[in-house]
Design a protein around this motif. Sequence first.
Motif, PDB file in Angstrom:
ATOM      1  N   LEU A 412      -2.216   6.118 -15.989  1.00 11.98           N
ATOM      2  CA  LEU A 412      -2.917   4.959 -15.446  1.00 11.98           C
ATOM      3  C   LEU A 412      -1.992   4.128 -14.560  1.00 11.98           C
ATOM      4  N   ARG A 413      -0.758   3.921 -15.031  1.00 13.31           N
ATOM      5  CA  ARG A 413       0.183   3.153 -14.220  1.00 13.31           C
ATOM      6  C   ARG A 413       0.472   3.857 -12.900  1.00 13.31           C
ATOM      7  N   GLU A 414       0.641   5.175 -12.958  1.00  7.27           N
ATOM      8  CA  GLU A 414       0.932   5.916 -11.736  1.00  7.27           C
ATOM      9  C   GLU A 414      -0.259   5.876 -10.780  1.00  7.27           C
ATOM     10  N   SER A 415      -1.475   5.894 -11.331  1.00  5.36           N
ATOM     11  CA  SER A 415      -2.653   5.882 -10.463  1.00  5.36           C
ATOM     12  C   SER A 415      -2.752   4.590  -9.672  1.00  5.36           C
ATOM     13  N   PHE A 416      -2.341   3.477 -10.292  1.00  2.80           N
ATOM     14  CA  PHE A 416      -2.343   2.210  -9.562  1.00  2.80           C
ATOM     15  C   PHE A 416      -1.359   2.255  -8.395  1.00  2.80           C
ATOM     16  N   VAL A 417      -0.210   2.846  -8.635  1.00 10.17           N
ATOM     17  CA  VAL A 417       0.817   2.908  -7.594  1.00 10.17           C
ATOM     18  C   VAL A 417       0.405   3.871  -6.485  1.00 10.17           C
ATOM     19  N   ARG A 418      -0.049   5.061  -6.867  1.00  9.36           N
ATOM     20  CA  ARG A 418      -0.386   6.089  -5.878  1.00  9.36           C
ATOM     21  C   ARG A 418      -1.600   5.713  -5.036  1.00  9.36           C
ATOM     22  N   GLY A 419      -2.446   4.836  -5.548  1.00 10.41           N
ATOM     23  CA  GLY A 419      -3.655   4.470  -4.816  1.00 10.41           C
ATOM     24  C   GLY A 419      -3.409   3.540  -3.653  1.00 10.41           C
ATOM     25  N   ASP A 420      -2.236   2.950  -3.561  1.00  3.82           N
ATOM     26  CA  ASP A 420      -1.974   1.954  -2.521  1.00  3.82           C
ATOM     27  C   ASP A 420      -1.378   2.536  -1.245  1.00  3.82           C
ATOM     28  N   LEU A 421      -0.778   3.703  -1.323  1.00  2.00           N
ATOM     29  CA  LEU A 421      -0.167   4.285  -0.121  1.00  2.00           C
ATOM     30  C   LEU A 421      -1.195   5.115   0.641  1.00  2.00           C
ATOM     31  N   PRO A 422      -1.568   4.705   1.853  1.00  2.85           N
ATOM     32  CA  PRO A 422      -2.511   5.522   2.634  1.00  2.85           C
ATOM     33  C   PRO A 422      -1.804   6.740   3.206  1.00  2.85           C
ATOM     34  N   SER A 423      -2.588   7.727   3.598  1.00  2.00           N
ATOM     35  CA  SER A 423      -1.999   8.873   4.283  1.00  2.00           C
ATOM     36  C   SER A 423      -1.507   8.429   5.653  1.00  2.00           C
ATOM     37  N   ARG A 424      -0.612   9.212   6.212  1.00  2.00           N
ATOM     38  CA  ARG A 424      -0.067   8.848   7.520  1.00  2.00           C
ATOM     39  C   ARG A 424      -1.156   8.831   8.584  1.00  2.00           C
ATOM     40  N   GLN A 425      -2.077   9.797   8.520  1.00  2.00           N
ATOM     41  CA  GLN A 425      -3.122   9.847   9.530  1.00  2.00           C
ATOM     42  C   GLN A 425      -4.102   8.676   9.401  1.00  2.00           C
ATOM     43  N   SER A 426      -4.353   8.196   8.178  1.00  2.00           N
ATOM     44  CA  SER A 426      -5.200   7.012   8.008  1.00  2.00           C
ATOM     45  C   SER A 426      -4.530   5.790   8.618  1.00  2.00           C
ATOM     46  N   LEU A 452     -10.251  -9.441  13.410  1.00  2.00           N
ATOM     47  CA  LEU A 452     -10.370  -8.254  12.578  1.00  2.00           C
ATOM     48  C   LEU A 452     -11.179  -8.552  11.329  1.00  2.00           C
ATOM     49  N   SER A 453     -11.994  -7.603  10.938  1.00  2.00           N
ATOM     50  CA  SER A 453     -12.665  -7.672   9.642  1.00  2.00           C
ATOM     51  C   SER A 453     -11.939  -6.724   8.703  1.00  2.00           C
ATOM     52  N   GLN A 454     -11.216  -7.279   7.742  1.00  2.00           N
ATOM     53  CA  GLN A 454     -10.459  -6.425   6.832  1.00  2.00           C
ATOM     54  C   GLN A 454     -11.384  -5.554   5.993  1.00  2.00           C
ATOM     55  N   LEU A 455     -12.565  -6.051   5.677  1.00  2.50           N
ATOM     56  CA  LEU A 455     -13.519  -5.265   4.901  1.00  2.50           C
ATOM     57  C   LEU A 455     -13.914  -4.002   5.652  1.00  2.50           C
ATOM     58  N   VAL A 456     -14.207  -4.161   6.946  1.00  2.00           N
ATOM     59  CA  VAL A 456     -14.615  -3.018   7.768  1.00  2.00           C
ATOM     60  C   VAL A 456     -13.439  -2.061   7.988  1.00  2.00           C
ATOM     61  N   LEU A 457     -12.268  -2.610   8.268  1.00  2.00           N
ATOM     62  CA  LEU A 457     -11.090  -1.766   8.497  1.00  2.00           C
ATOM     63  C   LEU A 457     -10.767  -0.919   7.271  1.00  2.00           C
ATOM     64  N   GLY A 458     -10.807  -1.535   6.087  1.00  2.00           N
ATOM     65  CA  GLY A 458     -10.497  -0.803   4.873  1.00  2.00           C
ATOM     66  C   GLY A 458     -11.472   0.323   4.620  1.00  2.00           C
ATOM     67  N   LYS A 459     -12.756   0.048   4.864  1.00  2.00           N
ATOM     68  CA  LYS A 459     -13.784   1.062   4.645  1.00  2.00           C
ATOM     69  C   LYS A 459     -13.664   2.198   5.651  1.00  2.00           C
ATOM     70  N   ASP A 460     -13.417   1.857   6.909  1.00  2.00           N
ATOM     71  CA  ASP A 460     -13.361   2.879   7.962  1.00  2.00           C
ATOM     72  C   ASP A 460     -12.127   3.766   7.844  1.00  2.00           C
ATOM     73  N   HIS A 461     -11.032   3.237   7.294  1.00  6.37           N
ATOM     74  CA  HIS A 461      -9.779   3.993   7.299  1.00  6.37           C
ATOM     75  C   HIS A 461      -9.261   4.309   5.898  1.00  6.37           C
ATOM     76  N   ASP A 462     -10.120   4.123   4.892  1.00 10.58           N
ATOM     77  CA  ASP A 462      -9.813   4.530   3.523  1.00 10.58           C
ATOM     78  C   ASP A 462      -8.534   3.876   2.990  1.00 10.58           C
ATOM     79  N   ILE A 463      -8.471   2.553   3.127  1.00 12.12           N
ATOM     80  CA  ILE A 463      -7.311   1.806   2.651  1.00 12.12           C
ATOM     81  C   ILE A 463      -7.797   0.652   1.783  1.00 12.12           C
TER      82      ILE A 463
END
Length: 732
Positions: A412-426, A452-463
């Motif tokens: 669970l701890r690792e999943s929190f950490v790994r979920g924050d780094l986007p892929s390079r292409q994103s 900028l709309s951060q909500l839209v940016l996050g959704k469009d680029h999976d971040i």
Amino acid sequence: MSDYGSDDELFDDVNADDLLLAGSKRENSSDDDSVQHPNKRAKQSSTHGQYDDIARSILKRDFGYDDFRHEQASAIRAILQGENVLVVFPTGAGKSLCYQIPGVAFEELDAAGLTTRHSKTASIGAGITIVVSPLIALMKDQVDVLQRRGISAACLDSTKTYEEQRSINASMQEGRLRILYCAPERLNNEGFVESIKFVPGGIRLVAVDEAHCISEWGHSFRPDYLKVARFVDEIKAERVICLTATATPRVADDVRRAFNIKESNMFRTSPYRPNLQLHAEVIKTSEEKFPRLLKFLEKHDGPTLVYVTVQKQAEDLANHLSKLGHSTAAFHAGLPIERKIQTQDAFMAGDVRIVVATIAFGMGIDKADIRNILHYDVSSTIEEYSQQVGRAGRDGKPSFCMLFLCRDDFWLRESFVRGDLPSRQSLQKLLEEIFINQTKAKLPDGGEVIKLSQLVLGKDHDIRPNPLGIILATIELRFGLIRAITPEYSAYQYEAGDGYNARVKTDESSEAKAIVGHAKRARRWFTIDVNVAAKDAGLLRGDIVRKLNQFNDKGVIRLKASGVANRYKILKKLPETRKQVAEITDKLHAEMEAREKDAMKRFQAVCDLLTDSQCFARTLTRYFGMELPDGKSKCGHCTYCMTGKPVMLPPKPHRAVNMAGIREVLAACDVRDDPRFLARVAFGIKSPRVTQLKLDKKDVFGSLEDQDFESLLREFTKECESVGFDPDEKFS
């Protein structure tokens, strides 16, 4: 918690034409006092004594204490002298007094002639102290305590009614309010920022609570905190105090630089608390935890906090304990405000013995008799652990702190950490969207701005929202390309109140005429495009907003703002080609990878603290750059000191890569352009794209959570490369 769209703006109707900007920025004095003339030093010593006398008088009269503790007196004296200060005290050591007493003292200092005010509005009032604090629960608790002591204090948050907002505003305008609490997100509210500049008497002090959030190397970096320093400059606050319980030397340096705090004005005390017994116990499987918890509660009476990781876990565990007859309530960020307040009040009053909570509970809770802290899951950082155990035993009586160390929790701890780094292409596509595809608008000063709309940016680029905020902050901090400025609401609406026709339509000011001329009425609500109104009338947007706020505060309209647009001023020429963007992507992604590794190390440091062959308390104290008092090498009552043996954590199991499981993930998901995305699905990590494709509803989601994440990433990268994916794509 964000205040956007909550309809709880605070606006001031003091006429800007009649007042000049309140307050003035004071420079810190020289570090070298030894060159002063003897008579000057004697006079300064006398003044110091007067500061101390007033502070102690307030301490006794308003707070009921006979004397200061730790470095409180020194910190308060420096503030009263007009200097910027950093306070690093452990949880429960009385940090709040370091700004509450000055907040009360300024009026008495003015009366005694002990302050030199540069503000032209100083004669209008004693000014106000603004406390930037991260949680509604914290603000509510402290304001309630201050009000019971007869101190005029209030907090602005999304729970306030319209009438409560107007009452707070009236208190400020009439010079009756001494201390105002607000969340860091409120500093994005353009109406608040504009009107706070005209508070009678000026801004005497800005207190930045949980100041470690300013540092990107702090354990809970929050991009909104970066704006606090700019806010201090914009409102010309006279002085600043930053407060935290968990600053490593590196973080403390970051905070001092942000607010121009000289090293001699950093006051810190050891996090060591001799009455806290720190213990850890290895639990082989997660199924064994609940019986151990019941056994712990049977042996340890008194108010207890049980910390868990996720919201559902808090509710489930609280329900199980309640069914067994324990007085228990759950607390987490997802609960309704009313229920959170009820739980906090019940715990404070002793009506609830046990609160099962996520990290959302506890900050600023002023309950002295918490006897037990139990970590049902391992903490994510030493700072988090230190904060939470520090909530026990503030009355100085022995208190017990237990942490369950279980290998099952590590996923669970690792999943929190790994979920924050986007892929390079994103990240590349995100930066192209920001730098190349955004429409630029002109500012009144001739500069350019992008919205900028951060909500839209996050959704469009999976971040996710938090890493997206950090990305934008890093662009600002590391590359100097853009700078966040006050966001603006894209839509303003108002409902006409009593006297609307008599007071608004007859107002001869240019602002009022622009409002009346551009407001379009539906059934009940008027809608106005502030940008268009300002442009047509030849006014600044802030002029229109301020006038709307004034009408709102007078009760002749009821104002509602919504649709936040985050704005960034362009400081340098932005990249124009994909190749130029790629150069920034490479640097930024490398920094984010380093931050991910740092987060993994922080978690490992918690495990090392609890499994090392030395005293828990000593390891904890050394982490923050200090030692145990009186040269002690051990506390004498932690698990290691009592057993003489380190806690033994079973070794991490080494499993072969589950290729069958990987094939099942690939069969269920046709994405081949992002290996990290596939690894997240297999590991059970949610992201905007995972949710959009509804993969979190499929059996393959989290099916490989027992695997090594890096191994999964390697296998999925091979699969993506086999169909043409190039992780090292270069742009011409």
